[in-house]
Design a protein around this motif. Structure first.
Motif, PDB file in Angstrom:
ATOM      1  N   MET A 135       6.333 -65.477  26.127  1.00 29.51           N
ATOM      2  CA  MET A 135       6.485 -66.925  25.995  1.00 29.51           C
ATOM      3  C   MET A 135       6.933 -67.471  24.545  1.00 29.51           C
ATOM      4  SD  MET A 135       3.777 -68.419  28.285  1.00 29.51           S
ATOM      5  CE  MET A 135       2.865 -69.674  26.885  1.00 29.51           C
ATOM      6  N   PHE A 136       7.059 -66.282  23.494  1.00 29.24           N
ATOM      7  CA  PHE A 136       7.443 -66.593  22.148  1.00 29.24           C
ATOM      8  C   PHE A 136       8.712 -66.615  22.106  1.00 29.24           C
ATOM      9  CE2 PHE A 136       9.152 -62.324  21.278  1.00 29.24           C
ATOM     10  CZ  PHE A 136       8.521 -61.592  22.112  1.00 29.24           C
ATOM     11  N   LEU A 137       9.626 -66.497  23.511  1.00 22.79           N
ATOM     12  CA  LEU A 137      10.778 -66.433  23.434  1.00 22.79           C
ATOM     13  C   LEU A 137      11.511 -67.789  23.957  1.00 22.79           C
ATOM     14  CD1 LEU A 137      11.960 -62.867  24.491  1.00 22.79           C
ATOM     15  CD2 LEU A 137      12.349 -63.958  22.234  1.00 22.79           C
ATOM     16  N   CYS A 138      10.314 -68.400  24.413  1.00 28.57           N
ATOM     17  CA  CYS A 138      10.619 -69.658  25.198  1.00 28.57           C
ATOM     18  C   CYS A 138      11.340 -70.709  24.610  1.00 28.57           C
ATOM     19  CB  CYS A 138       9.388 -70.248  25.274  1.00 28.57           C
ATOM     20  SG  CYS A 138       9.077 -71.295  26.960  1.00 28.57           S
TER      21      CYS A 138
END
Lengths: 149, 593
Positions: free
Chosen positions: A141-144
């Protein structure tokens, strides 16, 4: 048809998305994984052995691109170049490490998504990838990004 | 004049505050750049350039207090134990030295004294020194007077009741603690703080001797830290009455803070309270819950990912050219580390080896064979990417229960042992870690990868442990703050729920470090240097983690929101991940000598 594919091969991700909206034929064509493979590894001379089988097994190049490649490249590209334009993405050459990192993250994504069933909180990120619904893998999700491809 | 000095102190510590003036807001933010970083960790905002000045001011303050002797406030300066109910000296003394290094205090004196000093108070506040009443310090709208730790005797004052709490100033600072609360807790709060032994007992109402302390929000942070430390010291000295009082204070003060400081203070306060009241937390038996918390922690911030990726890189390099590999994982949990390694092995030049994994985990309490489930999932993944895979799970209450023969090491197999945040728990039992390292030696691994917290939370002195862990977890929580609602994503990549869960996960560790003792205290973190000597004496030599691991780790961190706060450092072949200047976890690799 071949000409069409040849042309599509040369497009960037955004244009491919646009192309997909033209008509059903084009939509089907743009989903062809080979195109995305080309997009991912276009600048990486010859892609490492066996990558294809692995990537295909883990969800395909289109997904790899959307989930890992694009965010990785753009984030890291921003850091180096400082807010580069989208065209920069195309001309960027992958480094080996970026490839490895993306692939690892992709694998983790698969593990979480398919095997853990989105356990651990899906949370936000509804607009993660255009058209692909289902609980987004949590650890990436940090790449979201709310991106539509 | 004295007041001016004190005002200036406050200015220098509050960075970019504008010049004094009645309507000035005291809630100005300290200038981040140029702050002394050690103090910053504690929540102070002291500019490096002002350090000398601040020290000078403190000295000056002491002098002032001493010199005031001649003005008839001698009891202010002395430190003797007093049981005279009207005597506030020792109490004030403790207030000042223990709680407010740079106080802007306006000590009210015995009502019968001419409050000469009070009139020399800050020109920005108007003071009415009504003889009968407690000094009613009406400081104008921008200053908040907080009835300090003290203490009003609970006996009803024959004289008029104390002045109502000053009206809260326009800037919303939640500091108007009603006097009523103070009144009730007064008998306890009378106790001195920070090492003084006096216990002034107020039998006679002396409400007029209400000392008031001026604070602003910065000061509250400082007070909070001091109160925490003072409470820990009280606990160490087994002065539980005092500690109890202080713990309640921490609760009040914590609320006035925002963000990371508040959360850290709350967790530490809870842990201290548990220690004081002996409500020790039972070690979590519910492994499913713990695992879930760890998953959230995994997602929210990069520490676990860093640990996994760097350890994997070391293992990958150690397995170069080997065809049969066996990994023994002391920290199986959900098996999040292994998909990436499997993938890397699948794609390595020459093709994947045949991979065997043995996972060790604690017994699960709900009849599910958790370890087997994890193994099964990993097997599925391995099948997907065409890696020959074999799995075995071991349930063990403690790593020390293991024996080398259990692992069934086969001929021609290369072994790697992996431990993420597990070894420190063995330090709770004497001899356990040595036994485990002996077992590891017998396995003859190619590599032993260890990731541990970089902090010393295993000292023999409670206060030292407390202080260390306060710094450590403050930094950790700070980094969490930056993870939530990062710069990417329209709706914030990391949900609040994840963040809260991560905080709970860390909160449990805090509770264990502070509240537990003996065999229960399992979070016995030690620094890399300490581990190095341990491994050295057990017969291991370090393996340098290469530049590949470093680069990968740096890239990984760059991807995280708040990525510029994280730092990867190389330390004699080991990699450390830290937040700004403070290293928080360390990955190291070892092999047999």
């Amino acid at each position: 048809m071949d000409v069409l594919i040849e042309i599509l091969k040369r497009l960037d991700d955004r244009s491919l998305g646009v192309a997909a909206c033209v008509c059903r034929l084009w939509c089907a064509l743009t989903r062809n994984d080979a195109l995305w493979e080309h997009l991912c590894f276009r600048h990486l001379s010859p892609p490492p052995e066996g990558v294809r089988t692995v990537v295909v097994a883990l969800g395909g190049y289109r997904r790899l691109y959307t989930v890992c490649v694009k965010p990785v490249l753009s984030r890291l590209g921003k850091m180096r170049v400082g807010g580069a334009a989208a065209t920069e993405l195309e001309r960027r050459v992958w480094t080996r490490h970026e490839v490895e990192l993306s692939l690892s993250l992709f694998c983790v994504d698969y593990y979480e998504r398919v095997l853990l069933g989105g356990g651990g909180g899906s949370g936000g990120g509804g607009g993660r990838f255009g058209g692909e619904s289902g609980s987004p893998p949590s650890s990436l999700m940090f790449l979201c990004k709310a991106v539509n491809v | 004049m004295k007041r001016d000095h004190m005002n200036q102190e406050n200015f220098s510590s509050s960075g970019s505050c504008s010049s004094s003036g009645k309507a000035k807001m005291w809630s100005c933010e300290a200038d981040e750049a140029g702050d002394d970083e050690h103090f910053a960790v504690l929540g102070y905002n002291v500019k490096c350039s002002d350090m000398a000045e601040v020290a000078q001011k403190i000295q000056h303050l002491e002098q002032v207090m001493g010199s005031v002797q001649h003005d008839g406030l001698s009891h202010l300066a002395s430190e003797t134990v007093h049981y005279n109910p009207s005597d506030l000296s020792s109490w004030l003394e403790s207030m000042i030295s223990g709680l407010n290094p740079m106080p802007e205090f306006d000590s009210s004196s015995d009502p019968f004294l001419e409050s000469s000093t009070i009139t020399s108070v800050d020109n920005s506040c108007s003071v009415n020194s009504r003889a009968q009443m407690a000094v009613d310090l009406d400081f104008g709208s921008d200053l908040i007077a907080i009835p300090g730790k003290a203490v009003f005797p609970r006996a009803e004052p024959p004289v008029a009741p104390p002045a109502p709490p000053p009206p809260p100033p326009p800037p919303p600072q939640h500091q108007h603690q009603p006097l009523g609360k103070r009144l009730k807790t007064s008998p306890y709060l009378d106790n001195s703080v920070g090492g003084l032994q006096s216990e002034p007992v107020f039998a006679r109402p002396v409400e007029s001797t209400r000392p008031v302390v001026l604070v602003d929000s910065q000061e509250n942070g400082i007070r909070l830290v001091h109160t925490l430390l003072a409470c820990a010291e009280a606990v160490q000295q087994e002065n539980f009455k005092l500690a109890e009082a202080l713990v309640k204070n921490i609760g009040f003060l914590a609320v006035s803070q925002a963000g990371a400081m508040r959360k850290v203070a709350t967790y530490f306060a809870e842990a201290l309270a548990r220690r004081i009241y002996r409500l020790y937390p039972s070690n979590p038996q519910d492994t499913a819950f713990t695992d879930m918390l760890q998953m959230h922690f995994y997602e929210t911030c990069p520490y676990l990912k860093f640990a996994h990726f760097t350890a994997n890189q070391a293992i990958l390099e150690a397995f170069a050219g080997k065809n049969r590999v066996h990994v023994i994982d002391f920290s199986m949990k959900q098996g999040m580390q292994w998909p990436a390694l499997l993938q890397a092995l699948a794609l390595r030049p020459g093709g994947p080896p045949s991979f065997r994994l043995t996972g060790i985990g604690p017994p699960s309490h709900d009849n599910t064979d958790h370890l087997q489930e994890v193994g099964w999932r990993l097997a599925q993944l391995a099948e997907t990417i065409n890696v020959e895979f074999e799995y075995r799970g071991f349930v063990a209450n403690s790593l020390a229960d293991l024996d080398a023969s259990m692992f069934d090491i086969r001929e021609g197999e290369s072994v790697a042992v992996n431990s993420i945040f597990e070894l420190h728990q063995l330090l709770a039992r004497p001899g356990a870690v040595e036994k485990v390292l002996k077992v590891v030696r017998e396995l003859k691994p190619e590599i032993l990868t260890v990731v541990e917290q970089e902090a010393n939370h295993n000292g023999s002195v409670f206060l030292d442990r407390f202080t260390e862990s306060l710094h450590y977890y403050s930094t950790l929580f700070d980094s969490l703050e930056s993870c939530g609602g990062g710069s990417n994503g329209s709706d914030g990549a990391v949900s609040d729920q994840d963040k809260v869960m991560s905080e709970v996960y860390l909160g449990r560790q805090i509770c264990n470090v502070v509240a537990c003792e003996g065999a229960d205290r399992v979070e016995r973190h030690e620094t890399l240097a300490q581990w190095r000597s341990r491994f050295g004496s057990a017969g291991f030599v370090p393996v340098h983690l290469g530049s590949n691991a470093y680069k990968q780790a740096s890239m990984l961190l760059a991807l995280f929101a708040g990525g510029d706060g994280y730092r990867v450092d190389e330390n004699n072949g080991c990699l450390m991940l830290g937040w700004h200047t403070r290293p928080l976890i360390a990955t190291s690799a070892w092999k047999l000598s």
